[in-house]
Scaffold this active site. Structure first.
Site, PDB file in Angstrom:
ATOM      1  N   CYS A   1      29.012 -25.029  12.687  1.00  0.00           N
ATOM      2  CA  CYS A   1      28.988 -23.444  12.631  1.00  0.00           C
ATOM      3  C   CYS A   1      27.627 -22.681  12.923  1.00  0.00           C
ATOM      4  O   CYS A   1      26.913 -22.965  13.986  1.00  0.00           O
ATOM      5  CB  CYS A   1      29.889 -22.916  11.486  1.00  0.00           C
ATOM      6  N   TYR A   2      27.202 -22.094  11.924  1.00  0.00           N
ATOM      7  CA  TYR A   2      25.959 -21.434  11.759  1.00  0.00           C
ATOM      8  C   TYR A   2      24.878 -22.380  12.168  1.00  0.00           C
ATOM      9  O   TYR A   2      23.878 -22.071  12.873  1.00  0.00           O
ATOM     10  CB  TYR A   2      25.561 -20.436  10.659  1.00  0.00           C
TER      11      TYR A   2
ATOM     12  N   ASP B   1      32.707 -31.782 -20.085  1.00  0.00           N
ATOM     13  CA  ASP B   1      31.545 -31.896 -19.671  1.00  0.00           C
ATOM     14  C   ASP B   1      30.493 -32.357 -20.942  1.00  0.00           C
ATOM     15  O   ASP B   1      29.803 -33.534 -20.779  1.00  0.00           O
ATOM     16  CB  ASP B   1      30.633 -30.652 -19.191  1.00  0.00           C
TER      17      ASP B   1
ATOM     18  N   GLU C   1      34.850 -29.543   7.043  1.00  0.00           N
ATOM     19  CA  GLU C   1      34.670 -30.050   5.620  1.00  0.00           C
ATOM     20  C   GLU C   1      35.888 -29.197   4.789  1.00  0.00           C
ATOM     21  O   GLU C   1      36.537 -29.658   3.822  1.00  0.00           O
ATOM     22  CB  GLU C   1      33.462 -29.261   4.836  1.00  0.00           C
TER      23      GLU C   1
ATOM     24  N   GLY D   1      27.054 -20.284   7.700  1.00  0.00           N
ATOM     25  CA  GLY D   1      26.208 -19.484   7.066  1.00  0.00           C
ATOM     26  C   GLY D   1      26.710 -17.822   7.621  1.00  0.00           C
ATOM     27  O   GLY D   1      27.315 -17.888   8.737  1.00  0.00           O
TER      28      GLY D   1
ATOM     29  N   LYS E   1      32.304 -31.757 -10.851  1.00  0.00           N
ATOM     30  CA  LYS E   1      33.489 -31.766 -11.736  1.00  0.00           C
ATOM     31  C   LYS E   1      34.049 -33.054 -11.724  1.00  0.00           C
ATOM     32  O   LYS E   1      34.544 -33.739 -12.603  1.00  0.00           O
ATOM     33  CB  LYS E   1      34.194 -30.672 -12.015  1.00  0.00           C
TER      34      LYS E   1
ATOM     35  N   HIS F   1      34.840 -26.044  11.211  1.00  0.00           N
ATOM     36  CA  HIS F   1      34.571 -26.502   9.792  1.00  0.00           C
ATOM     37  C   HIS F   1      35.065 -28.014   9.652  1.00  0.00           C
ATOM     38  O   HIS F   1      36.359 -27.582   9.065  1.00  0.00           O
ATOM     39  CB  HIS F   1      34.743 -25.292   8.766  1.00  0.00           C
TER      40      HIS F   1
END
Ligand code: XMP
Length: 536
Positions: free
Chosen positions: A94-95, A239, A183, A67, A392, A181
């Site tokens: 991280c944060y 969708d 991710e 964050g 998605k 990070h």
């Protein structure tokens, strides 16, 4: 409202999960996707979610996201410290790691050497987060603060050049922290780190698959709907198409899809939808050709916002009339005429979570005009939203498993107001014809060269300017087509695609030769921001 309560009503999946507390990182959704790639269900909730709320769910592990704040800043978001007493493994990123350090008795300080970008991380041998990985890893950093004193019971689990504790662990309590990070794509082995956390440390079973999702979702739809009927506005996009196929699998003829031809569709679009849903799936499909009505309302209108407003409100009217007709038809055939209690929508997970981000994500605002807003309130429907837990890429997998053709599942986004926002100035039948013909050539050439599925969008735009040209011996004075081809992750930012020149030449050559009324083709080389993807 916390995200947990926001998500609760239609969560059909009740199995074990990883909870991600969102502290406003731009990467929170990426964390959730990476966890799901490990076939473990992940759910993003607000940082405000209490330990009590968490306890009421089958949570196997908690990830505290990164964050933008500093833990000691005045309005910094903090975690409910009771979560550290739940006996559930926690990974702070991280944060999130700094928060953990701060709350558990360590010290976090502003660092003079802000670490940003690529770096090398050396893992402590034996730490389960890095099991089966090389000791030295390429990682992505983005932080100014760091933990300078570890909380009691913690030890370093790895270092970088500037940080002796770039990863930390409390092995007994199963608390872990990463300063980098895992991710993002710039941490190439990061997915495996997250997989180690969710499978080895949290011991989460890997049972989140699209096959199991479909089964659960069908049961949930049947439970919600009972014997009532459902109406769905089918646009032909991914969708609404996947939602239609899924709901049809669950309740068959209790579903009726309404497809509105607003006269602003691309070439063959209405036929494709009718072929796939009507002929192939035998979905009850009400096809409403409202082209003339839309085009007459749009006559003489040049202002982009007015175009959008007219199209939006006409759509609501047409849809209302169509559902009234459905009810009347039902009554005629002996029913109650009041059974269409439910409206189905292809709402996705990002639409649900954006609204809980602490950073006031402007993305949510930009998107609001894209949805068919207003329908449920005006028409007093109850909503069926079977895709609201999915990203998605997961929706696409569901679509393929439900046997929808690739043509629909991997289709590029197409705006609700259709070709109206790609014809600058007034919309006339002649201009629509020109744009449709040019656009078909773009699509055909992109598909033939295998570029279509590699880009975010590729389409033609008709400019209301004429220029001089020469054809044979004759002077021409005709329209200009702009080609817009962009790559993007989510439509929020985009870059123009460096298409091979020979492909551009083929597209341009074919348009000028085959589309009557065009004598010039330009390629749009602007990125978003500051330009937008659509021209209006
Ligand atoms: P812009 O033009 O804002 O577009 O850069 C971002 C993405 O959104 C799509 N778009 C729309 N989609 N209704 C929609 O359903 C709309 O009014 C609309 N306007 C833009 C656009 O195609 C791109 O993918």
């Amino acid at each position: 409202m916390s995200a947990a309560s926001h998500n609760a009503p239609s969560d059909s999946y009740t199995g074990p999960r990883i909870l991600i507390l969102d502290f406003g990182s731009q990467y929170t959704q990426v964390i959730a996707r990476r966890v799901r790639e490990c076939q473990v269900y992940s759910q993003i909730v607000s940082w405000k979610t209490s330990a009590k709320e968490i306890k009421s769910q089958p949570v196997k592990g908690i990830i505290l996201s990164g964050g933008p704040a500093s833990v000691y800043a005045k309005n910094a978001p903090h975690v409910d410290p009771a979560i550290f007493k739940l006996g559930v493994p926690v990974l702070g990123i991280c944060y999130g790691m700094q928060l953990m350090g701060h709350h558990l008795g360590g010290k976090v300080e502003h660092s003079t050497e802000r670490e940003y970008g690529a770096g090398k991380f050396v893992a402590r041998a034996g730490c389960p987060l890095f099991k089966s990985l090389p000791r030295t890893l390429d990682v992505w950093n983005s932080h100014g603060d760091k933990i300078t004193k570890l909380p009691p019971g913690f030890r370093s689990a790895g270092h970088t050049e500037n940080s002796p504790s770039a990863a930390i662990e409390h092995p007994e309590k199963h608390f872990y922290g990463l300063q980098f990070h895992p991710e993002v794509a710039h941490t190439p082995r990061g997915r495996e780190i997250l997989e180690n956390f969710v499978t080895r440390i949290c011991r989460c079973p890997q049972e989140w698959t699209m096959g199991s999702f479909i089964e659960n979702a069908c049961e949930e739809i049947r439970r919600q709907v009972g014997n009532e009927k459902v109406v769905l506005g089918l646009s032909g996009g991914v969708d609404s198409s996947v939602a239609a196929a899924l709901i049809h699998r669950a309740i068959g003829d209790q579903l009726t899809c309404i497809f509105v031809n607003n006269g602003l569709l691309r070439s063959r679009e209405a036929q494709v939808v009718q072929r796939v849903f009507g002929d192939h799936f035998h979905v009850k499909l009400k096809y409403v050709d409202a082209s003339e009505r839309f085009l007459s309302k749009l006559k003489g209108v040049t202002d982009p916002e007015r175009k959008r407003k007219i199209i939006g409100s006409e759509f609501v009217r047409v849809f209302e009339t169509a559902t009234r007709e459905l009810k009347a038809e039902e009554k005629k055939s002996g029913g109650r005429g009041s059974q269409y209690r439910f409206l189905a929508q292809g709402t996705l997970y990002p639409d649900v979570i954006e609204s809980v981000s602490i950073s006031g994500n402007p993305a949510a605002l930009i998107k609001s005009h894209h949805n068919v807003g207003g329908l449920p309130e005006r028409m007093k429907f109850e909503l069926v939203e079977p895709l609201r837990q999915l990203f998605k890429d997961e929706v696409r997998q569901v679509g393929l498993q439900l046997d929808l053709p690739r043509e629909i599942v991997h289709r590029q986004p197409f705006p609700g107001p259709g070709l109206a926002v790609r014809i600058l100035g007034e919309i006339t039948p002649e201009r629509l014809r020109i744009l449709r013909d040019a656009d078909s050539i773009v699509v055909a050439e992109m598909k033939a060269s295998d570029w279509y599925y590699r880009v975010w969008q590729s389409f033609a735009v008709l400019l209301p300017v004429r220029s001089v040209g020469v054809m044979g011996d004759e002077r021409t004075y005709e329209y200009t087509i702009a080609i817009r081809i962009v790559e993007s992750m989510d439509g929020m930012t985009a870059d123009w695609v460096r298409l091979p020149y020979d492909l551009l030449a083929r597209i341009s050559g074919r348009i000028i030769n085959e589309v009557k009324g065009v004598n010039r083709v330009c390629y749009d080389v602007s990125s978003k921001p500051p330009s937008t993807i659509e021209w209006e």
